[in-house]
Design an enzyme around this catalytic site. Sequence first.
Site, PDB file in Angstrom:
ATOM      1  N   GLY A 103     -60.962  74.932 -17.056  1.00  0.00           N
ATOM      2  CA  GLY A 103     -60.007  74.026 -16.421  1.00  0.00           C
ATOM      3  C   GLY A 103     -58.593  74.575 -16.454  1.00  0.00           C
ATOM      4  N   GLY A 108     -65.259  76.038 -23.730  1.00  0.00           N
ATOM      5  CA  GLY A 108     -65.454  76.734 -22.456  1.00  0.00           C
ATOM      6  C   GLY A 108     -64.907  75.939 -21.282  1.00  0.00           C
ATOM      7  N   CYS A 109     -65.112  74.634 -21.312  1.00  0.00           N
ATOM      8  CA  CYS A 109     -64.651  73.783 -20.212  1.00  0.00           C
ATOM      9  C   CYS A 109     -63.129  73.674 -20.211  1.00  0.00           C
ATOM     10  CB  CYS A 109     -65.308  72.407 -20.310  1.00  0.00           C
ATOM     11  SG  CYS A 109     -67.117  72.509 -20.223  1.00  0.00           S
ATOM     12  N   THR A 110     -62.536  73.666 -21.398  1.00  0.00           N
ATOM     13  CA  THR A 110     -61.077  73.632 -21.509  1.00  0.00           C
ATOM     14  C   THR A 110     -60.484  74.925 -20.954  1.00  0.00           C
ATOM     15  OG1 THR A 110     -61.200  72.162 -23.428  1.00  0.00           O
ATOM     16  CG2 THR A 110     -59.153  73.412 -23.143  1.00  0.00           C
TER      17      THR A 110
END
Length: 157
Positions: free
Chosen positions: A49, A44-46
């Site tokens: 970003g 999710g963070c990838t």
Amino acid sequence: MSLELGQPVPDFSASATGDTTITLSELRGQQVVIFFYPKASTPGCTTEGGDFRDRKAAFDAANTVVIGISRDGLRAQENFKAKQDFNFALISDKDEAVCQLFDVIKLKKMYGKEHLGVERSTFLIDKDGKLAKAWRGVKVPGHAEEVLAAAQALHAE
């Protein structure tokens, strides 16, 4: 402490990628998007970003700086930034000072166990250093587009 819309965001300095220190007050005159994410190099963070990375030119055109923050150490942040080719700074907030300032540390549940973690949140700060918009409990799909639209609208005012 909770930040209120229209109120000045307290100044902070924090270690960031590229062997830099980011000080909020030094960014006055530009809008600032700060997005908090739970953990570097997770799916999710990838995705989140990458969504901000892919819109950098549009954020630049709206006079808006993008900064990502998590509790990961600087080495993890440097690796994450390099691997994903992020074109914005990532702050390492291991001591949670900035996380506490924005009140993003929340009780979360994973696999039935409770723990304190970063609630995915984004904040838009106007060129005068005041909180213009806040998104809490963010869902990644479509989020960067929504933040960009808000930054563009604020810039046009």
